[in-house]
Write a protein that holds these residues in place. Structure first.
Motif, PDB file in Angstrom:
ATOM      1  N   HIS A  30      -6.902  -1.356  50.267  1.00  0.00           N
ATOM      2  CA  HIS A  30      -5.661  -0.718  50.733  1.00  0.00           C
ATOM      3  C   HIS A  30      -5.576   0.713  50.189  1.00  0.00           C
ATOM      4  O   HIS A  30      -5.310   1.664  50.934  1.00  0.00           O
ATOM      5  N   TRP A  31      -5.806   0.842  48.895  1.00  0.00           N
ATOM      6  CA  TRP A  31      -5.699   2.149  48.261  1.00  0.00           C
ATOM      7  C   TRP A  31      -6.805   3.096  48.722  1.00  0.00           C
ATOM      8  O   TRP A  31      -6.563   4.291  48.904  1.00  0.00           O
ATOM      9  N   LEU A  32      -8.015   2.581  48.903  1.00  0.00           N
ATOM     10  CA  LEU A  32      -9.101   3.428  49.368  1.00  0.00           C
ATOM     11  C   LEU A  32      -8.791   3.974  50.768  1.00  0.00           C
ATOM     12  O   LEU A  32      -9.009   5.157  51.049  1.00  0.00           O
ATOM     13  N   LYS A  33      -8.276   3.118  51.634  1.00  0.00           N
ATOM     14  CA  LYS A  33      -7.917   3.583  52.981  1.00  0.00           C
ATOM     15  C   LYS A  33      -6.827   4.642  52.917  1.00  0.00           C
ATOM     16  O   LYS A  33      -6.871   5.646  53.647  1.00  0.00           O
ATOM     17  N   GLU A  34      -5.837   4.443  52.051  1.00  0.00           N
ATOM     18  CA  GLU A  34      -4.773   5.427  51.914  1.00  0.00           C
ATOM     19  C   GLU A  34      -5.328   6.752  51.395  1.00  0.00           C
ATOM     20  O   GLU A  34      -4.869   7.825  51.805  1.00  0.00           O
ATOM     21  N   ALA A  35      -6.312   6.684  50.485  1.00  0.00           N
ATOM     22  CA  ALA A  35      -6.932   7.910  49.981  1.00  0.00           C
ATOM     23  C   ALA A  35      -7.671   8.630  51.104  1.00  0.00           C
ATOM     24  O   ALA A  35      -7.606   9.864  51.227  1.00  0.00           O
ATOM     25  N   MET A  36      -8.369   7.874  51.939  1.00  0.00           N
ATOM     26  CA  MET A  36      -9.062   8.487  53.070  1.00  0.00           C
ATOM     27  C   MET A  36      -8.071   9.071  54.070  1.00  0.00           C
ATOM     28  O   MET A  36      -8.255  10.193  54.567  1.00  0.00           O
ATOM     29  N   ASP A  37      -7.009   8.327  54.369  1.00  0.00           N
ATOM     30  CA  ASP A  37      -5.998   8.817  55.307  1.00  0.00           C
ATOM     31  C   ASP A  37      -5.289  10.056  54.775  1.00  0.00           C
ATOM     32  O   ASP A  37      -4.798  10.888  55.552  1.00  0.00           O
ATOM     33  N   THR A  44     -14.656   8.168  47.897  1.00  0.00           N
ATOM     34  CA  THR A  44     -15.553   7.111  47.420  1.00  0.00           C
ATOM     35  C   THR A  44     -16.282   7.496  46.135  1.00  0.00           C
ATOM     36  O   THR A  44     -17.111   6.726  45.639  1.00  0.00           O
ATOM     37  N   ALA A  45     -15.986   8.667  45.593  1.00  0.00           N
ATOM     38  CA  ALA A  45     -16.614   9.083  44.344  1.00  0.00           C
ATOM     39  C   ALA A  45     -16.025   8.293  43.178  1.00  0.00           C
ATOM     40  O   ALA A  45     -14.812   8.104  43.090  1.00  0.00           O
ATOM     41  N   MET A  46     -16.896   7.835  42.290  1.00  0.00           N
ATOM     42  CA  MET A  46     -16.438   7.046  41.143  1.00  0.00           C
ATOM     43  C   MET A  46     -17.225   7.447  39.907  1.00  0.00           C
ATOM     44  O   MET A  46     -18.410   7.790  39.979  1.00  0.00           O
ATOM     45  N   THR A  47     -16.569   7.424  38.774  1.00  0.00           N
ATOM     46  CA  THR A  47     -17.212   7.728  37.508  1.00  0.00           C
ATOM     47  C   THR A  47     -17.865   6.471  36.974  1.00  0.00           C
ATOM     48  O   THR A  47     -17.193   5.456  36.759  1.00  0.00           O
ATOM     49  N   LEU A  48     -19.177   6.537  36.779  1.00  0.00           N
ATOM     50  CA  LEU A  48     -19.932   5.418  36.211  1.00  0.00           C
ATOM     51  C   LEU A  48     -20.189   5.707  34.740  1.00  0.00           C
ATOM     52  O   LEU A  48     -20.802   6.720  34.399  1.00  0.00           O
ATOM     53  N   PHE A  97     -10.539   8.139  40.766  1.00  0.00           N
ATOM     54  CA  PHE A  97      -9.357   8.956  40.504  1.00  0.00           C
ATOM     55  C   PHE A  97      -9.055   9.754  41.763  1.00  0.00           C
ATOM     56  O   PHE A  97      -9.890  10.516  42.246  1.00  0.00           O
ATOM     57  N   TRP A  98      -7.868   9.519  42.317  1.00  0.00           N
ATOM     58  CA  TRP A  98      -7.404  10.223  43.501  1.00  0.00           C
ATOM     59  C   TRP A  98      -6.197  11.080  43.107  1.00  0.00           C
ATOM     60  O   TRP A  98      -5.040  10.617  43.172  1.00  0.00           O
ATOM     61  N   PRO A  99      -6.430  12.323  42.687  1.00  0.00           N
ATOM     62  CA  PRO A  99      -5.327  13.152  42.162  1.00  0.00           C
ATOM     63  C   PRO A  99      -4.181  13.346  43.136  1.00  0.00           C
ATOM     64  O   PRO A  99      -3.016  13.359  42.726  1.00  0.00           O
ATOM     65  N   SER A 100      -4.481  13.503  44.441  1.00  0.00           N
ATOM     66  CA  SER A 100      -3.400  13.777  45.389  1.00  0.00           C
ATOM     67  C   SER A 100      -2.444  12.598  45.527  1.00  0.00           C
ATOM     68  O   SER A 100      -1.285  12.769  45.912  1.00  0.00           O
ATOM     69  N   LEU A 101      -2.932  11.396  45.209  1.00  0.00           N
ATOM     70  CA  LEU A 101      -2.085  10.201  45.268  1.00  0.00           C
ATOM     71  C   LEU A 101      -1.580   9.781  43.886  1.00  0.00           C
ATOM     72  O   LEU A 101      -0.832   8.808  43.773  1.00  0.00           O
ATOM     73  N   HIS A 102      -2.041  10.490  42.848  1.00  0.00           N
ATOM     74  CA  HIS A 102      -1.669  10.156  41.475  1.00  0.00           C
ATOM     75  C   HIS A 102      -2.095   8.724  41.135  1.00  0.00           C
ATOM     76  O   HIS A 102      -1.310   7.950  40.566  1.00  0.00           O
ATOM     77  N   ARG A 103      -3.348   8.387  41.470  1.00  0.00           N
ATOM     78  CA  ARG A 103      -3.819   7.013  41.292  1.00  0.00           C
ATOM     79  C   ARG A 103      -5.185   6.958  40.622  1.00  0.00           C
ATOM     80  O   ARG A 103      -6.044   7.828  40.852  1.00  0.00           O
ATOM     81  N   GLN A 104      -5.362   5.925  39.826  1.00  0.00           N
ATOM     82  CA  GLN A 104      -6.660   5.582  39.255  1.00  0.00           C
ATOM     83  C   GLN A 104      -6.896   4.089  39.461  1.00  0.00           C
ATOM     84  O   GLN A 104      -5.945   3.300  39.461  1.00  0.00           O
ATOM     85  N   VAL A 105      -8.172   3.718  39.588  1.00  0.00           N
ATOM     86  CA  VAL A 105      -8.555   2.308  39.554  1.00  0.00           C
ATOM     87  C   VAL A 105      -9.785   2.205  38.665  1.00  0.00           C
ATOM     88  O   VAL A 105     -10.748   2.965  38.851  1.00  0.00           O
TER      89      VAL A 105
END
Length: 209
Positions: A30-37, A44-48, A97-105
Motif C-alpha cells: 500500500h505504502w509503496l504504491k502511494e510513494a509511486m503515485d 524502490t530504493a532501500m538502504t541495505l 525512506f520516502w521523504p515526501s510522504l514522511h515515511r520509513q519502513v
C-alpha cells in the motif's frame, strides 16, 4: 546556518490501528504504491545494512526487485563487499525512506541466495547495457575508469546483445522477522508500529516515537 536551527514539520499523513493492515507485506505494498503515485524519488530504493566478520557495519543503497511471500529480493555481485558480508553474517536490515510522504519502513531478518534459475530470468530481463556492466565490473575492487570502459567495449564485441550471466552475480532475499512502519507527525509525536514474527504469526505493537 546552524543545523540545530533547521526544522521540518511532518503533517501530511497519520497512521493508526484502524488504517494498518494486519499483514505487513500488504501494508508495505500500500505504502509503496502511494510513494509511486506521489512521484517519490526512487521509491524502490532501500538502504541495505550488513555486518562483516570483524563486526563492522556498512550501508549502501540497492533496489527492490520484488517482495512476495518469500521476502524482499535484490540482485548484486556475490563478490562485492555486501556479498562478502552476507557470506559471513546472514543477518541484515533493509530500510525505505520516502521523504515526501514522511515515511520509513525497516525490515530486519536473515538473507539467503535465490536460485540460479531466478537469477538467470531476471538477468536476461535487464537492458543489454546493464548486463554488460555486470559482466565487466569487479564490484568493490579498485579499478581505473579507462580500464573499466575498455572492458565494456571488449565484452560488447565478444557477446553483442547476448552477454551471459556471470557466475558470481545473482539474487538475494531478505526474509523479514521484524518490520517497522514509521509515519512522521507534527511536534515529533510520530506514529510507529512494529510487526514481529513469532511462531509463523505476525504480532503488532505501537511504539513510542
Amino acid at each position: 546556518m546552524k543545523l540545530s536551527d533547521y526544522r521540518n514539520e511532518y503533517t501530511r499523513f497519520t497512521l493508526d490501528e484502524s488504517g494498518l493492515d494486519p499483514n505487513p507485506r500488504v501494508q508495505f505494498h500500500h505504502w509503496l504504491k502511494e510513494a509511486m503515485d506521489d512521484n517519490a524519488i526512487e521509491p524502490t530504493a532501500m538502504t541495505l545494512s550488513t555486518v562483516n566478520a570483524e563486526g563492522q557495519p556498512t550501508s549502501r543503497i540497492v533496489l527492490l526487485k520484488n517482495y512476495e511471500e518469500d521476502g524482499l529480493r535484490f540482485f548484486t555481485n556475490f563478490d562485492s563487499r555486501k556479498g562478502q558480508d552476507l557470506a559471513h553474517n546472514d543477518r541484515a536490515c533493509l530500510m525505505f525512506f520516502w521523504p515526501s510522504l514522511h515515511r520509513q519502513v525497516r525490515f530486519e531478518g536473515r538473507v539467503h541466495k535465490l536460485s540460479a534459475e531466478i537469477a538467470e530470468e531476471y538477468f536476461h530481463s535487464r537492458p543489454v547495457e546493464s548486463r554488460i556492466s555486470a559482466l565487466a565490473s569487479p564490484q568493490s575492487q579498485p579499478v581505473r575508469r579507462s580500464d573499466l570502459e575498455q572492458r565494456v567495449q571488449e565484452l560488447q564485441k565478444q557477446y553483442g546483445d547476448h552477454p551471459p550471466r556471470p557466475e558470481n552475480w545473482g539474487g538475494y532475499v531478505l526474509v523479514p522477522e521484524h518490520i517497522e512502519f514509521w509515519q512522521g507527525r507534527a511536534c515529533r509525536l510520530h506514529d510507529r508500529f512494529v510487526f514481529n514474527l513469532t511462531d509463523s504469526e505476525w504480532t503488532v505493537s505501537r511504539l513510542a516515537p
